[in-house]
Design a protein around this motif. Structure first.
Motif, short mmCIF file in Angstrom:
data_model
loop_
_atom_site.label_atom_id
_atom_site.label_comp_id
_atom_site.label_asym_id
_atom_site.label_seq_id
_atom_site.Cartn_x
_atom_site.Cartn_y
_atom_site.Cartn_z
N TYR A 171 0.91 -1.24 0.02
CA TYR A 171 0.10 0.02 -0.01
C TYR A 171 0.85 1.21 -0.08
O TYR A 171 0.54 2.05 -0.90
N ILE A 172 1.84 1.16 1.03
CA ILE A 172 2.64 2.45 0.98
C ILE A 172 3.58 2.85 -0.45
O ILE A 172 3.47 4.03 -0.89
N ALA A 173 3.78 1.80 -0.96
CA ALA A 173 4.68 1.89 -2.12
C ALA A 173 3.53 2.30 -3.27
O ALA A 173 4.10 3.16 -4.10
N PHE A 174 2.55 1.88 -3.42
CA PHE A 174 1.80 2.61 -4.45
C PHE A 174 1.21 3.79 -3.88
O PHE A 174 1.20 4.61 -5.09
N LYS B 280 3.94 6.68 10.52
CA LYS B 280 5.29 6.71 10.62
C LYS B 280 6.10 6.57 9.35
O LYS B 280 7.11 7.34 9.22
N ALA B 281 5.43 6.16 8.37
CA ALA B 281 5.88 6.27 6.80
C ALA B 281 5.93 7.41 6.43
O ALA B 281 6.94 7.61 5.52
N GLU B 282 5.06 8.44 6.76
CA GLU B 282 5.33 9.74 6.20
C GLU B 282 6.35 10.40 6.77
O GLU B 282 6.94 11.52 6.28
N LYS B 283 6.99 9.86 7.79
CA LYS B 283 8.37 10.73 8.51
C LYS B 283 9.68 9.76 8.12
O LYS B 283 10.53 9.98 8.50
N ASP B 284 9.42 8.86 7.39
CA ASP B 284 10.50 7.78 6.81
C ASP B 284 10.96 8.05 5.67
O ASP B 284 10.30 7.72 4.59
N PRO B 285 12.28 8.66 5.54
CA PRO B 285 12.73 8.86 3.88
C PRO B 285 13.14 7.77 3.55
O PRO B 285 13.38 7.74 2.16
N ALA B 286 13.54 6.58 4.08
CA ALA B 286 13.71 5.38 3.24
C ALA B 286 12.60 4.96 2.37
O ALA B 286 12.93 4.25 1.34
N VAL B 287 11.41 4.96 2.82
CA VAL B 287 10.43 4.39 1.96
C VAL B 287 9.41 5.74 1.45
O VAL B 287 8.69 5.41 0.44
N ASN B 288 9.73 6.80 1.97
CA ASN B 288 8.71 7.89 1.43
C ASN B 288 9.54 9.23 1.64
O ASN B 288 9.42 10.09 2.26
N PRO B 289 10.71 9.29 0.60
CA PRO B 289 11.52 10.51 0.57
C PRO B 289 10.99 11.64 0.58
O PRO B 289 11.69 12.72 1.28
N LYS B 290 9.97 12.09 -0.04
CA LYS B 290 9.28 13.61 0.06
C LYS B 290 8.29 13.72 1.06
O LYS B 290 7.64 14.70 1.04
#
Length: 556
Positions: free
Chosen positions: A211-214, A287-297
């Motif tokens: 989901y996060i990747a999409f 948490k993914a919204e603050k993780d540049p490894a999976v969500n750089p922007k």
């Protein structure tokens, strides 16, 4: 959770057996009634509308439905008459769909669907927005020579390309994207993919990572299209597993059947930090919204938290005719209609709706709101599929049940702050008699249509507080504008009920006495401060009288 096939079936309208999804109906009836300011001591039933206590604004965007991919598109004039704001293009068939060749490879075979460009044109004709589903399962039909082969080849990069083409090159202006459909059931709805075992579906972690990747891919593509990543809204997770208490269908990593309570599950997510999927899902997104490894922007990953619900009142899950009965052997209409309480009443113990835990307090909407507030407060709560019973063959419910259940649920959803309501489904195939349809064959209005149109056309404005003293027999909901207040009154009893209506605007003042017809929904358009010389107020109503249904007081 639904099954979308066709079958001729029948409904009881009074004592008549007919093959149609709607009884002989006269449609919504409009009348004018006189204001009445004098209190009647012989009438104890009251509705008090408090204009000072305000909630969300209900407008056309609140109301929506679902386009049946396998039916002829409904007539534009009827969709416009219905007055909805958005239509979802999705479902099981779109999680095995290839947008480039318009083929869907379901467990029943290969189907050629209307392409997204054609759907966009159709929605413009309807004058509604669209919620377009992206294939999150990854499996899609590929043409190889003269053969169609199902391959696991649609990934986040494919989603990126899809948005770049549709909104960039083709400029379709798609603003709402739904990521997948009921992923907890993929092992059951798409067994032909052989992606999962028959009795255990996708795990929470595998699903969330996908989901996060999409979501990141969709945001990136839209940002490159027009410079504004947030100009496209993301809907998810489109979960429907209420019977698992909103958990995954994974029994190898996430959950196990409870050893002490039959039919319930015990689950653990995030190394045991969470016992339910939804808060875990929301926490992972935050948490993914603050993780540049999976969500750089740092893209926002969810705009509308979407769930589906299909209340189900069968005593045997595999028997569509096993609808709960009272002591006299009649369908237990009053008990079924009382079931709307599980949507919002924490004191209600569910005993008959098998779509939720029984002998428990589901409290669905407040519970969802609580999870959002705690873990992802910037998303809106939406019901993106709703209908009574999940089986397309369930045509033997008493014909008053679906219209009144929908009417009361609409009031509850609006009052509880749900931002969007998808009344499933807009239409069906001619002659199929699928009981959820609002437009039979795309052209014939059903009782579901009239019930929904009553709200979509007459229940708009700012939600204001209502109090009534009639338990769950008669429920009232209200919206207010600059001058008028719209009071929706749902009478779940076959007997007429006389009520006195008061408006509190500083002082509390009686303005009307109204006889609510048995088994009906009425919407009264009242002046907020009518003078003694006011000509009267408008009433729009639809119920058993208009449906041609006998109001049998033997039903309990």
């Amino acid at each position: 959770m639904k099954k979308s096939l066709a079958l001729n079936a029948a409904l009881f309208c009074g004592s008549l057996l007919i093959t149609a999804t709607a009884c002989s109906s006269t449609g919504i009836v409009r009348s004018t009634e006189a204001y009445n300011f004098n209190e009647r001591k012989d009438v104890t039933s009251k509705i008090v509308v408090d204009l000072s206590k305000k909630g969300q604004t209900i407008d056309r965007a609140f109301y929506g439905s679902h386009l049946d991919s396998f039916s002829q598109p409904p007539a534009a004039n009827l969709v416009q008459e219905l007055g909805i704001g958005r239509i979802r293009i999705g479902g099981n068939e779109y999680d095995v769909f290839n947008w480039k060749n318009n083929l869907s490879y379901t467990k029943t075979g290969v189907h050629n669907l209307l392409g997204l460009g054609g759907i966009s044109a159709l929605l413009r004709e309807y004058k509604v927005g669209g919620i377009f589903q992206i294939n999150l399962s990854g499996y899609q039909p590929i043409l190889e020579g003269n053969s169609v082969v199902l391959k696991n080849s649609f990934n986040a990069e494919s989603a990126y390309e899809m948005i770049k083409v549709l909104n960039g090159q083709l400029k379709l202006g798609i603003t709402d994207i739904s990521l997948g459909n009921e992923p907890e059931q993929w092992h059951e709805t798409h067994p032909h993919t052989k992606a999962y075992s028959e009795d255990s579906g996708i795990s929470a972690d595998e699903y969330i990572e996908r989901y996060i990747a999409f979501a990141v891919a969709v945001r990136q593509a839209q940002e490159e299209n027009n410079g504004d990543a947030n100009s496209i809204k993301i809907w998810g997770p489109e979960i429907s597993s209420s019977w698992l208490d909103w958990n995954t269908g994974n029994f190898t990593k996430d959950c196990q059947w409870s050893p002490t309570v039959r039919g319930q599950v015990d689950c653990k997510y995030g190394d045991g930090s969470f016992t339910h999927f939804i808060p875990y899902f929301l926490d992972r997104l935050a948490k993914a919204e603050k993780d540049p490894a999976v969500n750089p922007k740092g893209y926002k990953l969810l705009d509308n938290f979407a769930f589906h619900y299909y209340p189900n009142f069968r005593t045997k899950i595999d028997d569509v005719n096993s609808i709960v009965k009272d002591a006299e052997g009649r369908q237990w209409v009053s008990k079924i209609l009382e079931g709307t309480r599980l949507l919002h009443d924490s004191t209600y113990t569910n005993t008959i709706d098998i779509s939720s835990y029984r002998n428990a307090n589901p409290n669905i909407i407040p519970r969802m709101k609580g999870w959002l507030k705690a873990y992802y407060p910037n998303a809106k709560l939406v019901i993106n599929e709703f209908a009574v019973d999940s089986d397309w063959r369930s045509n033997t419910y008493h014909p008053i049940i679906r219209p009144l259940y929908i009417a009361d649920t609409l009031g509850i959803a609006a009052k509880e702050g749900v931002s969007f309501f998808n009344n499933f489904a807009l239409s069906n195939k001619e002659g199929s008699n699928i009981p959820w349809a609002m437009l039979e064959g795309g052209t014939k209005k059903t009782n579901n249509f009239y019930t929904y149109a009553l709200y979509t056309n007459h229940f708009k404005g700012t939600m204001v507080s209502t109090d009534d003293n009639m338990g769950d027999v008669v429920n009232a909901y209200a919206t207010a504008g600059a001058q008028f207040v719209n009071v929706a009154i749902v009478n779940k009893s076959p007997a007429d009920k006389t009520v006195q209506i008061y408006i509190k605007n500083g002082n509390t003042r009686k303005v009307a006495t109204y006889v609510v017809p048995g088994w009906s929904t009425s919407i009264l358009k009242l002046e907020q401060n009518p003078s003694r010389f006011a000509k009267g107020f408008e009433v729009n109503k639809f119920g058993a009288d208009q449906m041609g249904i006998a109001k049998d007081t033997n039903y309990k």
